[in-house]
Write an enzyme that holds these catalytic residues in place. Sequence first.
Site, short mmCIF file in Angstrom:
data_model
loop_
_atom_site.label_atom_id
_atom_site.label_comp_id
_atom_site.label_asym_id
_atom_site.label_seq_id
_atom_site.Cartn_x
_atom_site.Cartn_y
_atom_site.Cartn_z
N ARG A 71 73.19 -10.95 18.92
CA ARG A 71 71.76 -11.26 18.84
C ARG A 71 71.32 -12.11 20.02
O ARG A 71 70.25 -11.90 20.59
CB ARG A 71 71.45 -11.98 17.51
N LYS A 170 65.05 -14.42 19.39
CA LYS A 170 65.15 -15.81 18.93
C LYS A 170 64.94 -16.68 20.17
O LYS A 170 65.89 -17.15 20.80
CB LYS A 170 66.53 -16.03 18.29
#
Length: 307
Positions: A71, A170
């Site tokens: 991620r 993120k």
Amino acid sequence: MKMPLRASIPHSEFQLRIRMSLKVSINGELFDKDDAKISVYDHGLLYGDGVFEGMRSYGGRIFRLEEHLTRLWNSAKAIWLEIPIARDVLGRHIHDLLKTNGIQDGYVRLVVTRGAGTLGLDPNRTSNPQIIIIADHISLYPQEYYENGLEIITASTIRNHSAALSPRIKSLNYLNNILAKIEGLHGGCIEALMLNHKGEVAECTGDNIFIVRAGDVITPPLDAGILDGITRQTVIILAREEGLTVYEHAMTKYDIYTADECFLTGSAAEVIPVVKVDDRVIGAGKPGPVTKDLTRLFRELTRSGVV
Ligand code: PXG
């Protein structure tokens, strides 16, 4: 009479605190927590230009490290940020730091900033990205919330529009969620529900959301504009292994208000029940059986040594 500060701490305890001073890693170099500093010209600070991960360690091992690194690398790719370290080396640095800090069950914050630059947006005028690893003790939500459930409210601040800044990234730009969090806090709640630009349920400020209806587990799909939560992924797998049906469906506030159960998932929170949303009591007003099962299964998994 004013006592000198050090006199109030017994000698041995003072020594212990010195010895226990946490280290922070910046580009692979270790600094005492208080001496770990980066430039005020870093674009991570000036523009929120960077990416991060929040991970849990159990028994000194990072839970789902590979998923977190994937991620992180995807977030970085999406913002044209090249992470100047090999994945496996970074993974080793994280585990080494946990060991150095003597942390078994803790929290790791991994941050990659664009680096120090000029007072302009241009990322080409920055130096090297800065890789920061913080490994600290975890401060969990108070235990009473796990036993009795949380109360949350819906924030008026909506989640970032996917076409403006994908919620899958993120990034260090968390203002969107912080504004919603402040709304929650003003309403006496430690979490707040965020909708997307279509008015559908997206997620909470730092947690994904699930409901249970007639025994089925339902959570908003990724295209509702949410973070692809690693705890969310794990809970979906655990629920399916339990023989439960899991749907990733768009939902509205109505679906939450009328659910039998509701819970949130996140690396820090793990699985936490929600018993009131916008002053509506959810189900029986206490953590439901499916939520309790999934909480237990998640705890068993993370405490079993599986990474
Ligand atoms: N949604 C959002 C918006 C998040 O930021 C989650 C869901 C849960 O994802 P994981 O992968 O952790 O299951 C997050 C991540 C904190 C903190 O300090 C927590 C998050 C982000 C930033 C800070 O509590 N949660």
